[in-house]
Write an enzyme that holds these catalytic residues in place. Structure first.
Site, short mmCIF file in Angstrom:
data_model
loop_
_atom_site.label_atom_id
_atom_site.label_comp_id
_atom_site.label_asym_id
_atom_site.label_seq_id
_atom_site.Cartn_x
_atom_site.Cartn_y
_atom_site.Cartn_z
N ASP A 103 0.92 -1.15 0.04
CA ASP A 103 0.03 -0.02 -0.15
C ASP A 103 0.94 1.19 -0.09
O ASP A 103 2.19 1.13 0.64
CB ASP A 103 -0.83 -0.09 1.26
CG ASP A 103 -1.98 -1.17 1.05
OD1 ASP A 103 -2.38 -1.60 0.17
OD2 ASP A 103 -2.31 -1.38 2.68
N1 URA Z 1 -1.32 -6.00 3.87
C1 URA Z 1 -1.71 -4.64 4.01
O1 URA Z 1 -2.86 -4.43 4.39
N2 URA Z 1 -1.07 -3.77 3.22
C2 URA Z 1 0.13 -4.07 2.41
O2 URA Z 1 0.88 -2.99 1.95
C3 URA Z 1 0.55 -5.23 2.47
C4 URA Z 1 -0.18 -6.30 3.32
#
Ligand code: URA
Length: 229
Positions: A103
């Site tokens: 993310d």
């Molecule tokens: N899980 C998440 O919620 N975000 C990420 O970036 C990776 C795994």
């Protein structure tokens, strides 16, 4: 392949820059100086020397990035800086892409490569490649959450290790190990437990670990041992 393409892909500069190198007689193919950009070479068997240095052709390249927050795991975007913007020209010429996404507000280990088969293998749920995250959580995670991670979700079992609990601030520091990587998976699992991730960092993916010598935004190529693993 064409000699100029080979030189560009080897990171010697843009097409016009490598043309200049050729013009100046700095490029040698099998012991003879070559000036034509159009020269056809066999990148696996011909010896290409530039300024006395032999170039080794790499079909696949692998980059280990310590992704900072605020950068998106994509190869292009109209509005945001992408992880590709943090790498070098060779990475862009070789058309590397991130192996899975983090993310925009997640930081930590991200592998980038142009090897589609490897990427597929590392992401396939069937292969059970473990991804390890460290999360700062608003709320106190407990044994019930550990059980829930291990049994209750529709995804493959995940491991929750509680590293620290601050009873006063009502926060927890946890390590989460997943073998699947669904959209926002860590955040969603923590949310189901009634708590919220406030900081998320990926520590490892299969045999690859975040390199502590890499500052946020820095990268390095994989070592031979890492490639082997
Ligand atoms: N899980 C998440 O919620 N975000 C990420 O970036 C990776 C795994």
């Amino acid at each position: 392949m064409r000699l100029d393409k080979f030189l560009v892909e080897s990171g010697l500069g843009s097409r016009s820059q490598v043309k200049q190198l050729l013009k100046k007689g700095q490029v040698w193919v099998n012991g003879a100086a070559v000036t034509s950009a159009k020269t056809q070479i066999d990148e696996r068997s011909d010896q290409i020397v530039v300024d006395g240095q032999t170039l080794v052709y790499e079909k696949f390249v692998y980059y280990l990035l310590n992704k900072p927050k605020g950068v998106i795991s994509a190869t292009e975007d109209d509005r945001h800086k992408t992880v590709l913007d943090l790498l070098d020209d060779t990475a862009r010429q070789k058309e590397v892409f991130p192996v899975g996404r983090l993310d925009v507000d997640t930081h930590g280990l991200l592998l980038l490569t142009n090897n589609g088969q490897l990427s597929h293998a590392m992401l396939s749920p069937k292969r059970h490649v473990a991804k390890v995250y460290q999360a700062q959580v608003a709320g106190l995670m407990d044994q019930a959450d550990v059980e829930r991670f291990a049994h209750d979700f529709t995804c493959q079992p995940a491991q929750l290790d509680i590293l620290e609990r601050d009873e006063g601030a009502k926060t927890s520091l946890v390590r989460i190990t997943l073998s699947e990587g669904k959209f926002h998976q860590v955040k969603r699992m923590v949310l189901v437990c009634g708590k919220e991730v406030t900081d998320l960092q990926r520590l490892s993916m299969g045999p690859l670990h975040l390199d502590p010598s890499l500052e946020l935004g820095q990268w390095r190529r994989l070592t031979k041992e890492e490639m082997q693993s």
